[in-house]
Design a protein around this motif. Structure first.
Motif, short mmCIF file in Angstrom:
data_model
loop_
_atom_site.label_atom_id
_atom_site.label_comp_id
_atom_site.label_asym_id
_atom_site.label_seq_id
_atom_site.Cartn_x
_atom_site.Cartn_y
_atom_site.Cartn_z
N ARG A 1 0.83 -1.21 0.00
CA ARG A 1 0.00 0.00 0.00
C ARG A 1 0.87 1.25 0.00
O ARG A 1 0.56 2.24 -0.69
N ASP B 1 2.11 1.96 -3.45
CA ASP B 1 1.07 2.48 -4.34
C ASP B 1 0.63 3.89 -3.99
O ASP B 1 0.15 4.62 -4.87
N THR B 2 0.79 4.29 -2.72
CA THR B 2 0.25 5.58 -2.28
C THR B 2 1.30 6.54 -1.75
O THR B 2 0.99 7.72 -1.56
#
Length: 329
Positions: free
Chosen positions: A117, A120-121
């Motif tokens: 995560r 991706d962020t």
């Protein structure tokens, strides 16, 4: 036609399975395997009995640690390697790293399971901390800082300094390591409120009472008054944004006399021919844990130059961050 020779995949597999080694190290430390062997429990049967585990897992853990050189093995008997004896044998250690390994096992490793995560962020994970986890977190971080301070004191020659400023740090251990080697050095600890607890007690415990002052100071905005001939800014920059760091170094320069020495200890991303691995790994660790930053060394050098500090040396501390040593010009 001869088939092309392919490189083997061993390096990739070593990297991919590295978590297996770390997990076995964490558990070997937790059950006291290294202390047991150091105390004479040097066979699988003796290790199992001393550590309260089955012989099968005793053999697995002992052989895994032997494969990494932390234990030796001859004719079914194990010995503790010098580095393991110094850091992994509990109360007998020169510096017991067990609290840091517990932090890695219980806080850091589970947190890395959120790394996809983060990739991706570019956002940190959720620490989900309670009082017990905070205690584990702080015990681990401060233990790791003690290792950093030990290596800092051994590697950085700051002889001759008389008046030091330890600004915005997380641990008094760095200044204490230097003060122990320099009986004329007095240090002002300008730490943020909440981080200054226990400094006076640590100074006294080190046998250095009467040679320090504690001044609670906001790290991002504080303007210490000098002049100082030695300034520590250790474990500061990763906690602040670029503009804040640039301003911090300007204020530190204003508090330093010409020719004063500044140390900046932190992890750095570099432009060297080969990036040092521990720094790059901590760039991911800092991001996934709490969003703090491992800066490019070139950016840090630009802040220093703009503020009137000239870097004269870069020192890589074993198992620890690097240090930029600069002179006030």
């Amino acid at each position: 036609m001869t088939a092309p020779t392919l490189p083997d995949a061993a390096r990739i597999l070593d990297l991919a399975t590295g978590y297996m080694v770390s997990q076995q190290l964490f558990q070997a430390s937790r059950i006291g395997l290294f202390a047991a062997v150091a105390d004479g429990a040097d066979t699988v049967t003796a290790i199992a009995e001393r550590c309260g585990i089955g012989e099968r897992i005793a053999r697995i853990l002992a052989d895994a640690m032997a494969s990494q050189g932390l234990l030796g093995r001859t004719d079914g008997r194990y010995t503790v390697a010098p580095d393991a004896e110094a850091y992994l044998t509990g109360g007998a250690s020169a510096l017991d790293l067990a609290p840091f390994l517990t932090f890695l096992s219980e806080i850091s490793y589970p947190h890395w399971l959120q790394f996809a995560r983060t990739v991706d962020t570019t956002e940190p994970g959720d620490l989900q901390m309670d009082d017990a986890r905070w205690a584990t977190f702080m015990a681990g971080v401060m233990t790791y800082n003690r290792l950093h301070a030990q290596e800092f004191g051994r590697a950085i020659d700051l002889a001759g300094a008389r008046r030091a400023l330890d600004f915005g740090g997380l641990s008094a251990e760095f200044a204490l390591a230097v003060m122990a080697r320099n009986p004329e050095l007095h240090t002002t600890f300008a730490y943020a409120p909440g981080f200054d607890d226990g400094i006076a007690e640590a100074v006294e415990a080190a046998g250095l009472a009467g040679r320090s002052t504690v001044e609670p100071t906001d790290t991002a905005t504080g303007a210490p008054e000098g002049p100082y001939d030695l300034v520590f800014a250790n474990h500061v920059i990763h906690r602040f944004g670029a503009e804040e760091n640039a301003a911090i170094f300007r204020r530190l320069r204003a508090a330093a006399e010409p020719g004063a020495t500044l140390t900046v200890l932190d992890f750095f991303l570099d432009d060297d021919a080969e990036q040092r691995g521990i720094d790059a790994l901590h760039a991911g660790e800092y991001l996934v844990i709490d969003g703090t930053i491992v800066y490019p060394e070139s950016e840090v050098r630009s802040w220093l130059a703009e503020a009137g500090w000239e870097v004269r040396e870069k020192v890589a501390l074993p198992g620890s961050p690097r240090v930029l040593v600069a002179t006030a010009v």
